[in-house]
Design a protein around this motif. Sequence first.
Motif, PDB file in Angstrom:
ATOM      1  N   HIS A 161       0.700  -1.185   0.225  1.00 38.10           N
ATOM      2  CA  HIS A 161       0.087  -0.046   0.095  1.00 38.10           C
ATOM      3  C   HIS A 161       0.915   1.419   0.042  1.00 38.10           C
ATOM      4  CE1 HIS A 161      -3.565  -2.364   0.524  1.00 38.10           C
ATOM      5  NE2 HIS A 161      -3.194  -2.931   1.609  1.00 38.10           N
ATOM      6  N   GLY A 162       2.152   1.197   0.103  1.00 36.46           N
ATOM      7  CA  GLY A 162       2.926   2.424   0.137  1.00 36.46           C
ATOM      8  C   GLY A 162       2.913   3.167   1.133  1.00 36.46           C
ATOM      9  N   ALA A 163       2.564   2.484   2.535  1.00 37.08           N
ATOM     10  CA  ALA A 163       2.378   2.901   3.973  1.00 37.08           C
ATOM     11  C   ALA A 163       3.919   3.329   4.389  1.00 37.08           C
ATOM     12  CB  ALA A 163       1.515   2.251   4.529  1.00 37.08           C
ATOM     13  N   ARG A 164       3.828   4.099   5.301  1.00 36.12           N
ATOM     14  CA  ARG A 164       4.628   4.661   6.099  1.00 36.12           C
ATOM     15  C   ARG A 164       4.898   3.794   7.670  1.00 36.12           C
ATOM     16  NH1 ARG A 164       8.449   4.798   8.598  1.00 36.12           N
ATOM     17  NH2 ARG A 164      10.061   6.453   9.162  1.00 36.12           N
ATOM     18  N   LEU A 165       5.549   2.793   7.453  1.00 36.96           N
ATOM     19  CA  LEU A 165       5.668   1.927   8.669  1.00 36.96           C
ATOM     20  C   LEU A 165       6.869   1.915   9.525  1.00 36.96           C
ATOM     21  CD1 LEU A 165       4.485  -0.677  10.170  1.00 36.96           C
ATOM     22  CD2 LEU A 165       5.762  -1.950   8.304  1.00 36.96           C
ATOM     23  N   HIS A 166       6.690   2.018  10.798  1.00 37.48           N
ATOM     24  CA  HIS A 166       7.686   1.957  11.699  1.00 37.48           C
ATOM     25  C   HIS A 166       7.511   0.758  12.650  1.00 37.48           C
ATOM     26  CE1 HIS A 166      11.128   3.311  14.187  1.00 37.48           C
ATOM     27  NE2 HIS A 166      10.175   3.677  15.078  1.00 37.48           N
ATOM     28  N   SER A 169      12.718   1.195  11.459  1.00 37.50           N
ATOM     29  CA  SER A 169      12.538   0.033  12.829  1.00 37.50           C
ATOM     30  C   SER A 169      13.542   0.349  13.810  1.00 37.50           C
ATOM     31  CB  SER A 169      13.336  -1.375  12.439  1.00 37.50           C
ATOM     32  OG  SER A 169      14.785  -1.185  12.096  1.00 37.50           O
ATOM     33  N   GLU A 170      13.173   0.000  15.212  1.00 41.23           N
ATOM     34  CA  GLU A 170      13.581   0.440  16.291  1.00 41.23           C
ATOM     35  C   GLU A 170      14.221  -0.526  17.202  1.00 41.23           C
ATOM     36  OE1 GLU A 170      10.806   2.408  19.371  1.00 41.23           O
ATOM     37  OE2 GLU A 170      10.888   0.174  20.021  1.00 41.23           O
ATOM     38  N   ALA A 171      15.314  -0.303  17.853  1.00 41.16           N
ATOM     39  CA  ALA A 171      15.859  -1.211  18.875  1.00 41.16           C
ATOM     40  C   ALA A 171      15.497  -0.710  20.227  1.00 41.16           C
ATOM     41  CB  ALA A 171      17.387  -1.338  18.656  1.00 41.16           C
ATOM     42  N   ASP A 228      25.032  -0.559  11.414  1.00 39.33           N
ATOM     43  CA  ASP A 228      24.916  -0.697  10.284  1.00 39.33           C
ATOM     44  C   ASP A 228      23.850   0.104   9.505  1.00 39.33           C
ATOM     45  OD1 ASP A 228      23.247  -2.505   9.815  1.00 39.33           O
ATOM     46  OD2 ASP A 228      24.649  -4.214   9.379  1.00 39.33           O
ATOM     47  N   ASP A 229      22.841   0.701  10.297  1.00 41.60           N
ATOM     48  CA  ASP A 229      21.824   1.238   9.802  1.00 41.60           C
ATOM     49  C   ASP A 229      20.530   0.318   9.368  1.00 41.60           C
ATOM     50  OD1 ASP A 229      23.198   3.636  10.453  1.00 41.60           O
ATOM     51  OD2 ASP A 229      23.765   3.914   8.717  1.00 41.60           O
ATOM     52  N   ARG A 230      20.380  -0.723   9.486  1.00 41.71           N
ATOM     53  CA  ARG A 230      19.252  -1.610   9.226  1.00 41.71           C
ATOM     54  C   ARG A 230      18.242  -1.244  10.282  1.00 41.71           C
ATOM     55  NH1 ARG A 230      21.602  -7.171   9.433  1.00 41.71           N
ATOM     56  NH2 ARG A 230      23.260  -6.161  10.617  1.00 41.71           N
ATOM     57  N   ILE A 231      18.570  -0.765  11.717  1.00 36.54           N
ATOM     58  CA  ILE A 231      17.821  -0.436  12.431  1.00 36.54           C
ATOM     59  C   ILE A 231      18.055   0.963  12.739  1.00 36.54           C
ATOM     60  CG2 ILE A 231      17.291  -0.576  15.009  1.00 36.54           C
ATOM     61  CD1 ILE A 231      17.650  -3.401  15.171  1.00 36.54           C
ATOM     62  N   ASP A 232      16.966   1.875  12.774  1.00 36.14           N
ATOM     63  CA  ASP A 232      17.096   3.297  12.726  1.00 36.14           C
ATOM     64  C   ASP A 232      17.284   4.275  14.056  1.00 36.14           C
ATOM     65  OD1 ASP A 232      16.886   3.486   9.526  1.00 36.14           O
ATOM     66  OD2 ASP A 232      15.137   2.404  10.310  1.00 36.14           O
ATOM     67  N   VAL A 233      16.491   3.751  15.125  1.00 33.13           N
ATOM     68  CA  VAL A 233      16.434   4.522  16.104  1.00 33.13           C
ATOM     69  C   VAL A 233      16.672   3.588  17.581  1.00 33.13           C
ATOM     70  CG1 VAL A 233      15.054   6.431  15.399  1.00 33.13           C
ATOM     71  CG2 VAL A 233      14.081   4.417  16.518  1.00 33.13           C
ATOM     72  N   HIS A 250      19.215  12.463  16.468  1.00 36.06           N
ATOM     73  CA  HIS A 250      19.059  12.727  15.144  1.00 36.06           C
ATOM     74  C   HIS A 250      18.137  12.087  14.354  1.00 36.06           C
ATOM     75  CE1 HIS A 250      22.520  14.945  16.082  1.00 36.06           C
ATOM     76  NE2 HIS A 250      23.574  14.413  15.602  1.00 36.06           N
ATOM     77  N   ASN A 251      18.140  10.849  14.524  1.00 38.03           N
ATOM     78  CA  ASN A 251      17.197   9.788  13.587  1.00 38.03           C
ATOM     79  C   ASN A 251      15.902  10.014  14.103  1.00 38.03           C
ATOM     80  OD1 ASN A 251      19.549   9.136  12.226  1.00 38.03           O
ATOM     81  ND2 ASN A 251      19.203   6.971  12.409  1.00 38.03           N
ATOM     82  N   PRO A 252      15.434   9.995  15.482  1.00 39.39           N
ATOM     83  CA  PRO A 252      14.155  10.115  15.852  1.00 39.39           C
ATOM     84  C   PRO A 252      13.619  11.264  15.314  1.00 39.39           C
ATOM     85  CG  PRO A 252      15.125   9.367  17.873  1.00 39.39           C
ATOM     86  CD  PRO A 252      16.407   9.378  16.808  1.00 39.39           C
TER      87      PRO A 252
END
Length: 478
Positions: A261-266, A292-294, A334-339, A393-395
């Motif tokens: 659906h082209g949704a913005r998913l976190h 994604s979040e850790a 390595d930036d697979r997880i963003d925040v 920064h990333n959040p």
Amino acid sequence: MNLLVYIFYKRRFLFLSSGCIFAKILVELKVYQMKSILIKNASVVNEGTIEVKDVFVVDGFINQIGQDLSPENVEQTIDGTGKYLLPGVIDDQVHFREPGLTHKAHIASEAKAAVAGGVTSFMEMPNTKPPTTTIEKLEEKFTIAANTSLANYSFFFGATNDNIDEVLKVDKENVCGVKVFMGSSTGNMLVDNEKTLSELFSKCKMIIASHCEDDPMIKENQDKYVEEFGEDIPIKYHPKIRSEEACYSSSSKAVALAKKHGARLHILHISTAKELELFDNNIPLSEKKITSEACVHHMWFNDKDYETKGTLIKWNPAVKTAEDGKAILEAVIDDRIDVIATDHAPHTLEEKDNVYTKAPSGGPLVQHSLQVMFEFYKQGKISLEKMVEKMSHNPAILFEVEKRGYIREGYWADLVLFDPNASQTVAKDNILYQCGWSPFEGTTFSGKVSHTIVSGHLAYADGEFDESVKGKRLKFDR
């Protein structure tokens, strides 16, 4: 024609007619007046660099950044020598329990603990009592926070199987996002209707933050252990019940829906190495549609800790193996997880001290997340620059938070001084959560927060709070 009086204040003009009562002017000035603060000789960690600088704060905002600053009208000077100056942490997942669950926590109590831990802004979840699933209930929480929260704040709107019309009314510039529980949840907030999920992912234009665990799979697993042990299932089986397969099944389904659906998913609180294959690190964060979040506890604790910590570290999703925790930290780097966040979710000790099936999942974390990550830095597992990127920064990038998350001139002054040489052992007498306990009790951290500035207000300094000014409602540049 009335004479207009122009007052330049807080980078704005207040237009007042000569017929106005001038007491109103004084009220406006009192509301916005804050001390100017000069922070000297701090090691500023920001945007991939560490440099010794001064930072001058005026009227809530960062006015100047440089070396050997000597501005006029400095009302308070803080010596940052030997300390790191960080942009305030933005925690995108907390549960502060108000309204309805205030025997566990209040927005006021947990915001204070957050500020003491360097968290200047939080985004709080909707599974309160009643749940935040109408615009009316959402605004009630904003009102509580405006009156009581020492930290800056926003609140997620909760999706259910039958409130899609309310979801679509949410103002994207004033609310952080929509939360969907695609797994077990409190109350009626489990969203498992296929039609509802498709409608949500196709129509919602906001960030959809998802808790992903496969509820039928979890139930099947738990029933098996109940048959063997009864209600008192050994806690070591928690990661077997809320298994890797249950997490991956739900996460992969959410990713597929978002792509369709082209949704913005976190996706929140990733707990397994297997889920990491769902995420990309070749796209700039500002362009990612799936993020994604850790959470700190999934990197700090592992399944061996159930033996000593018991239900105190019972979380959903479950803390799993040391290998999972290591993989999650590597994915952060390595930036697979963003925040990085906490999923701070306090319960009383009385509630936690129960057999497995009755002990609630969740625990208090927001006061110690920065210390946890600094400990990983000391162990050589992450750089300070990367830590700040993922916690500040990333959040701000991911949620498009207006003028926060960085140490930049013209941005809100959300700042944290961290003393790397002030060790602290977590103990009852320094825990600020209303519930009065921490899973880190007995842990000695290498450093701690000495000062926290929230929207230009020195809210915390060397163990003392100034609650005369409350935090601000976060705005989103969408």
